[in-house]
Design an enzyme around this catalytic site. Structure first.
Site, PDB file in Angstrom:
ATOM      1  N   TRP A 160      44.442 -34.231  16.585  1.00 11.69           N
ATOM      2  CA  TRP A 160      42.740 -34.102  16.642  1.00 11.69           C
ATOM      3  C   TRP A 160      41.917 -33.521  17.597  1.00 11.69           C
ATOM      4  O   TRP A 160      41.365 -32.651  17.863  1.00 11.69           O
ATOM      5  CB  TRP A 160      41.817 -35.279  16.223  1.00 11.69           C
ATOM      6  CG  TRP A 160      43.117 -34.878  14.322  1.00 11.69           C
ATOM      7  CD1 TRP A 160      43.408 -36.201  13.810  1.00 11.69           C
ATOM      8  CD2 TRP A 160      42.788 -33.655  12.874  1.00 11.69           C
ATOM      9  NE1 TRP A 160      43.609 -35.515  12.728  1.00 11.69           N
ATOM     10  CE2 TRP A 160      43.445 -34.335  12.362  1.00 11.69           C
ATOM     11  CE3 TRP A 160      42.575 -32.685  13.573  1.00 11.69           C
ATOM     12  CZ2 TRP A 160      43.892 -33.337  11.115  1.00 11.69           C
ATOM     13  CZ3 TRP A 160      42.839 -32.220  12.276  1.00 11.69           C
ATOM     14  CH2 TRP A 160      43.155 -32.478  11.005  1.00 11.69           C
ATOM     15  N   ASP A 184      34.136 -36.507  16.974  1.00 11.23           N
ATOM     16  CA  ASP A 184      34.663 -36.695  15.250  1.00 11.23           C
ATOM     17  C   ASP A 184      35.488 -38.034  15.042  1.00 11.23           C
ATOM     18  O   ASP A 184      36.474 -38.294  15.162  1.00 11.23           O
ATOM     19  CB  ASP A 184      36.280 -36.164  15.651  1.00 11.23           C
ATOM     20  CG  ASP A 184      36.663 -35.447  14.594  1.00 11.23           C
ATOM     21  OD1 ASP A 184      36.531 -35.834  13.520  1.00 11.23           O
ATOM     22  OD2 ASP A 184      38.139 -34.771  14.589  1.00 11.23           O
ATOM     23  N   LYS A 215      38.098 -39.092   4.088  1.00 10.05           N
ATOM     24  CA  LYS A 215      39.175 -40.210   4.467  1.00 10.05           C
ATOM     25  C   LYS A 215      38.339 -41.461   4.609  1.00 10.05           C
ATOM     26  O   LYS A 215      38.947 -42.218   3.656  1.00 10.05           O
ATOM     27  CB  LYS A 215      39.508 -40.636   6.582  1.00 10.05           C
ATOM     28  CG  LYS A 215      40.685 -38.985   7.075  1.00 10.05           C
ATOM     29  CD  LYS A 215      40.478 -38.492   6.733  1.00 10.05           C
ATOM     30  CE  LYS A 215      41.605 -37.153   7.353  1.00 10.05           C
ATOM     31  NZ  LYS A 215      41.269 -36.671   8.097  1.00 10.05           N
TER      32      LYS A 215
HETATM   33  C1  LIG Z   1      41.419 -35.339   9.078  1.00  8.26           C
HETATM   34  C2  LIG Z   1      41.158 -35.168  10.055  1.00  8.26           C
HETATM   35  C3  LIG Z   1      40.196 -33.382  10.685  1.00  8.26           C
HETATM   36  C4  LIG Z   1      40.327 -32.578  10.238  1.00  8.26           C
HETATM   37  O1  LIG Z   1      39.848 -32.435   8.309  1.00  8.26           O
HETATM   38  P1  LIG Z   1      40.241 -30.694   8.001  1.00  8.26           P
HETATM   39  O2  LIG Z   1      38.580 -31.384   6.878  1.00  8.26           O
HETATM   40  O3  LIG Z   1      41.128 -31.062   7.104  1.00  8.26           O
HETATM   41  O4  LIG Z   1      39.736 -29.619   8.199  1.00  8.26           O
HETATM   42  C5  LIG Z   1      39.627 -33.900  11.782  1.00  8.26           C
HETATM   43  N1  LIG Z   1      39.316 -34.990  12.865  1.00  8.26           N
HETATM   44  C6  LIG Z   1      39.763 -36.029  12.358  1.00  8.26           C
HETATM   45  C7  LIG Z   1      40.039 -36.764  12.733  1.00  8.26           C
HETATM   46  C8  LIG Z   1      40.748 -36.027  11.066  1.00  8.26           C
HETATM   47  O5  LIG Z   1      41.001 -37.366  10.985  1.00  8.26           O
END
Ligand SMILES: *Cc1c(COP(=O)(O)O)cnc(C)c1O
Length: 361
Positions: free
Chosen positions: A102, A173, A197
């Site tokens: 990511w 993030d 998540k």
């Molecule tokens: C799942 C995830 C993303 C991407 O999320 P989307 O909603 O699919 O764009 C970005 N960063 C992390 C750390 C993630 O776990």
């Protein structure tokens, strides 16, 4: 309820209580005779839903007054471009720590908008994957911001400390570990998270931004991801993902009713310890992340031989343990154990793992 424990990395399981409440009020929300999904985002009733959710998130994370909380579109990845567009000009540079898929995705996307420098990365510690110490990083004092991913969902690497950047705003993030433990929001310039998540349905993105970072957006920034516009319009510049926002609000309430992030932090520590103990105490299983950096949210593990992966997945699915297949770039298994996963689910997985090893080891 079903007897299934869902270990999906995302979209992930939500608290059973929340799903039941959403189901009960799905068609007739609070006696309105329609679903919350069918109501104007400008209605008094929905504005109250939105405000309560925002206030409760502020409470849960003790978000200081000089931060805005935004609810917007585009999930986690949407922020990979929203961040550079909102915080910088094309001639700026930004520092990136790359520790997995990511944060790598974030630096690639950012490089379309500015000079994105990779200033630090992973390193092998005693044969396991860890993170370079900060002394090894090459931070730029001129960087507009420093970006990192405190929990790499794919690789199962979680960084338990906050980087020291000498005043350069930190952008984090937190898609896969927001609300899983206490954080000090004042250490960050921007925190963002895709919702699917630990917060709610996919598509929604939550952004917590310090007021000093508003009003810096490039003119070409799409309005729907423009932090300043969103802040001015209480995240309702256009129609927000109302149902996702409502459901996130139910999750926030559930968290507050269950002891908040303090209680989650303890629960999550216990759940992770139970699972990592099962992996460490049995030669049949292994995890390749250095002890300090093991994620409490996403636990990847391998069996003694990949030949048994298919059987493990088939039998675990049969035992009601869902979605344990590891990400294709890591292989093996991955158990995602976010806030909504009860310890009983982890216990059921651990029991299955012992039994499977006994029969096949
Ligand atoms: C799942 C995830 C993303 C991407 O999320 P989307 O909603 O699919 O764009 C970005 N960063 C992390 C750390 C993630 O776990």
């Amino acid at each position: 309820m079903t007897n299934v424990f869902n270990f999906s990395a995302g979209p992930a399981m939500l608290p059973a209580d929340v799903m039941q409440q959403a189901q009960q009020e799905f068609i007739n929300w609070q006696g309105q005779g329609c679903s919350v999904m069918e109501m104007s985002h400008r209605s008094k009733a929905f504005i109250e839903v939105a405000e309560t959710a925002t206030d409760n998130l502020r409470k849960l994370l003790s978000v200081p007054k000089d931060y805005h909380i935004l609810f917007t579109h585009g999930g986690g990845r949407g922020q990979f471009s929203a961040v550079p567009l909102n915080l910088t000009s094309p001639n700026d540079r930004a520092d990136h720590l790359v520790t997995g898929s990511w944060s790598k995705g974030a630096v690639e996307e950012a490089s379309h908008y500015l000079t994105a420098d990779v200033v630090g990365q992973t390193q092998i510690i005693d044969g396991k994957i860890g993170v370079q110490s900060q002394q090894q990083w090459q931070l730029n004092q001129q960087a507009a911001y420093f970006h990192y991913c405190p929990n790499e969902t794919v690789e199962g690497i979680e960084i338990p400390w906050v980087p020291e950047t000498n005043g350069v705003p930190i952008v984090a993030d937190m898609s896969s570990n927001i609300l899983s433990k206490k954080i000090d929001v004042s250490q960050y310039g921007v925190i963002y998270a895709g919702a699917q998540k630990n917060i709610g349905p996919s598509g929604l993105s939550v952004v917590i931004v310090h007021d000093s970072l508003l009003d810096k957006a490039r003119t070409e920034t799409p309005s729907i991801i423009n932090y300043s516009l969103l802040a001015k319009h209480d995240s309702m510049y256009n129609t927000p993902p109302t149902f996702a926002w409502y459901l996130a609000g139910l999750v926030f309430k559930w968290l507050l009713n269950n002891g908040g992030v303090d209680a989650m932090e303890h629960r999550n520590a216990d759940k992770a310890a139970l699972l990592y103990d099962a992996i460490d105490s049995n030669d049949f299983y292994s995890n390749n992340v250095a002890f300090e950096y093991r994620s409490r949210m996403n636990v990847p593990f391998h069996l003694a031989t990949t030949d048994l992966d298919g059987l493990f997945l088939k039998e675990s699915e049969g035992a009601g343990l869902k979605a344990l297949k590891g990400h294709r770039i890591v292989g093996g298994m991955r158990a995602s154990i976010y806030n909504a996963m009860p310890i009983e689910g982890v216990q059921a997985l651990v029991d299955f793992m012992h039994d499977f090893a006994k029969r096949n080891g």
